[in-house]
Design a protein around this motif. Structure first.
Motif, PDB file in Angstrom:
ATOM      1  N   VAL A   1      35.256  47.748  48.588  1.00 63.03           N
ATOM      2  CA  VAL A   1      36.043  47.185  49.880  1.00 63.03           C
ATOM      3  C   VAL A   1      34.971  46.301  50.296  1.00 63.03           C
ATOM      4  N   CYS A   2      35.552  45.058  50.467  1.00 60.33           N
ATOM      5  CA  CYS A   2      34.854  43.655  51.089  1.00 60.33           C
ATOM      6  C   CYS A   2      35.364  43.435  52.111  1.00 60.33           C
ATOM      7  N   THR A   3      34.295  43.255  53.236  1.00 60.66           N
ATOM      8  CA  THR A   3      34.940  42.875  54.401  1.00 60.66           C
ATOM      9  C   THR A   3      33.967  41.586  54.786  1.00 60.66           C
ATOM     10  N   LYS A   4      34.579  40.630  55.494  1.00 61.27           N
ATOM     11  CA  LYS A   4      34.178  39.364  55.922  1.00 61.27           C
ATOM     12  C   LYS A   4      34.184  39.410  57.328  1.00 61.27           C
ATOM     13  N   SER A   5      33.985  37.999  57.851  1.00 61.99           N
ATOM     14  CA  SER A   5      33.928  37.831  59.297  1.00 61.99           C
ATOM     15  C   SER A   5      35.448  38.063  59.684  1.00 61.99           C
ATOM     16  N   GLU A   6      35.402  38.123  61.257  1.00 65.18           N
ATOM     17  CA  GLU A   6      36.811  38.159  61.716  1.00 65.18           C
ATOM     18  C   GLU A   6      37.965  37.350  61.244  1.00 65.18           C
ATOM     19  N   LYS A   7      37.632  35.986  60.998  1.00 66.21           N
ATOM     20  CA  LYS A   7      38.649  35.115  60.588  1.00 66.21           C
ATOM     21  C   LYS A   7      38.902  35.083  59.006  1.00 66.21           C
ATOM     22  N   GLU A   8      38.141  35.781  58.172  1.00 68.82           N
ATOM     23  CA  GLU A   8      38.560  35.937  56.869  1.00 68.82           C
ATOM     24  C   GLU A   8      39.000  37.198  56.585  1.00 68.82           C
ATOM     25  N   GLN A   9      39.916  37.416  55.574  1.00 68.35           N
ATOM     26  CA  GLN A   9      40.506  38.699  55.318  1.00 68.35           C
ATOM     27  C   GLN A   9      39.721  39.788  54.546  1.00 68.35           C
ATOM     28  N   SER A  10      39.902  40.980  54.558  1.00 69.43           N
ATOM     29  CA  SER A  10      39.047  42.101  53.968  1.00 69.43           C
ATOM     30  C   SER A  10      40.092  42.651  52.946  1.00 69.43           C
ATOM     31  N   VAL A  11      39.416  43.008  51.831  1.00 69.48           N
ATOM     32  CA  VAL A  11      40.140  43.353  50.584  1.00 69.48           C
ATOM     33  C   VAL A  11      39.808  44.653  50.122  1.00 69.48           C
ATOM     34  N   ALA A  12      40.564  45.362  49.345  1.00 69.73           N
ATOM     35  CA  ALA A  12      40.232  46.810  48.754  1.00 69.73           C
ATOM     36  C   ALA A  12      40.720  46.462  47.428  1.00 69.73           C
ATOM     37  N   ASN A  13      39.770  46.916  46.292  1.00 65.98           N
ATOM     38  CA  ASN A  13      40.176  46.869  44.952  1.00 65.98           C
ATOM     39  C   ASN A  13      39.616  48.237  44.394  1.00 65.98           C
ATOM     40  N   LEU A  14      40.637  48.612  43.208  1.00 64.16           N
ATOM     41  CA  LEU A  14      40.168  49.846  42.338  1.00 64.16           C
ATOM     42  C   LEU A  14      40.235  49.347  41.085  1.00 64.16           C
ATOM     43  N   VAL A  15      39.365  49.193  40.450  1.00 61.05           N
ATOM     44  CA  VAL A  15      39.384  48.654  38.994  1.00 61.05           C
ATOM     45  C   VAL A  15      38.350  49.315  38.101  1.00 61.05           C
ATOM     46  N   GLY A  16      38.722  49.144  36.901  1.00 59.72           N
ATOM     47  CA  GLY A  16      37.868  49.548  35.673  1.00 59.72           C
ATOM     48  C   GLY A  16      38.078  48.780  34.485  1.00 59.72           C
ATOM     49  N   ILE A  17      36.927  48.817  33.709  1.00 59.41           N
ATOM     50  CA  ILE A  17      36.944  48.139  32.369  1.00 59.41           C
ATOM     51  C   ILE A  17      36.530  49.039  31.378  1.00 59.41           C
ATOM     52  N   ASP A  18      37.337  49.081  30.043  1.00 57.18           N
ATOM     53  CA  ASP A  18      37.250  49.902  29.211  1.00 57.18           C
ATOM     54  C   ASP A  18      36.374  49.175  28.107  1.00 57.18           C
ATOM     55  N   ARG A  19      35.959  50.021  26.808  1.00 58.46           N
ATOM     56  CA  ARG A  19      35.174  49.465  26.049  1.00 58.46           C
ATOM     57  C   ARG A  19      35.729  48.091  25.167  1.00 58.46           C
ATOM     58  N   GLU A  20      36.887  48.111  25.112  1.00 56.84           N
ATOM     59  CA  GLU A  20      37.562  47.013  24.396  1.00 56.84           C
ATOM     60  C   GLU A  20      37.744  45.890  25.603  1.00 56.84           C
ATOM     61  N   LYS A  21      36.937  45.908  26.812  1.00 55.63           N
ATOM     62  CA  LYS A  21      37.209  44.642  27.641  1.00 55.63           C
ATOM     63  C   LYS A  21      38.643  44.579  28.374  1.00 55.63           C
ATOM     64  N   ASN A  22      39.189  45.717  28.512  1.00 54.37           N
ATOM     65  CA  ASN A  22      40.389  45.583  28.996  1.00 54.37           C
ATOM     66  C   ASN A  22      40.328  45.952  30.598  1.00 54.37           C
ATOM     67  N   THR A  23      40.913  45.241  31.587  1.00 53.05           N
ATOM     68  CA  THR A  23      40.418  45.284  32.877  1.00 53.05           C
ATOM     69  C   THR A  23      41.806  46.165  33.513  1.00 53.05           C
ATOM     70  N   TYR A  24      41.657  47.393  34.174  1.00 52.47           N
ATOM     71  CA  TYR A  24      42.709  47.968  34.777  1.00 52.47           C
ATOM     72  C   TYR A  24      42.516  47.811  36.086  1.00 52.47           C
ATOM     73  N   THR A  25      43.712  47.664  36.907  1.00 51.64           N
ATOM     74  CA  THR A  25      43.549  47.407  38.424  1.00 51.64           C
ATOM     75  C   THR A  25      44.563  48.336  38.895  1.00 51.64           C
ATOM     76  N   TRP A  26      44.278  49.347  39.864  1.00 53.57           N
ATOM     77  CA  TRP A  26      45.266  50.170  40.500  1.00 53.57           C
ATOM     78  C   TRP A  26      45.561  49.798  41.823  1.00 53.57           C
ATOM     79  N   LEU A  27      44.600  49.048  42.449  1.00 55.95           N
ATOM     80  CA  LEU A  27      44.682  48.681  43.853  1.00 55.95           C
ATOM     81  C   LEU A  27      43.964  47.353  44.323  1.00 55.95           C
ATOM     82  N   ASN A  28      44.629  46.422  44.663  1.00 59.21           N
ATOM     83  CA  ASN A  28      44.355  44.991  44.850  1.00 59.21           C
ATOM     84  C   ASN A  28      45.089  44.663  46.210  1.00 59.21           C
TER      85      ASN A  28
END
Length: 116
Positions: free
Chosen positions: A25-52
């Motif tokens: 969860v990344c939050t910035k100043s009032e004027k910029e957006q905050s984001v939430a990410n739920l991610v994982g990377i497997d041994r074969e370098k595949n990136t899985y995203t469940w939340l962005n």
């Protein structure tokens, strides 16, 4: 299998895997957006995203470590850095060629001045 049970804006996301998964969860100043990410990377370098998702004032994320039988389907699965790795290799080759040309120019100058 142990995993994460995430509740975000009325949605439940269950993630259990044999590789690491991160909730960021990344939050910035009032004027910029905050984001939430739920991610994982497997041994074969595949990136899985469940939340962005962008976050708004008042949004709540609840997380629970739970025993899970299944994972929610990721919203995306992509190869991690595949295009960037190719691009970086090309840049690296160009940098080596430039460095080698600079070396020969400097070597020639030092020989002409009698230092080599």
């Amino acid at each position: 299998m142990k995993g994460l049970k995430i509740f975000f804006n009325g949605e439940e996301i269950d993630v259990s895997s044999d590789f690491g998964v991160s909730l960021m969860v990344c939050t910035k100043s009032e004027k910029e957006q905050s984001v939430a990410n739920l991610v994982g990377i497997d041994r074969e370098k595949n990136t899985y995203t469940w939340l962005n998702s962008l976050m708004n004032t008042g949004d709540v994320i609840d997380m629970e470590i739970a025993e899970l039988n299944r994972s929610s389907v990721p919203i995306s699965v992509e190869k991690f850095f595949s295009e960037r790795e190719k691009s970086n290799q090309e840049k690296s080759d160009e940098m080596w060629a430039k460095d080698l040309a600079d070396y020969y120019t400097l070597e020639k100058l030092l020989k002409e001045e009698g230092f080599l």
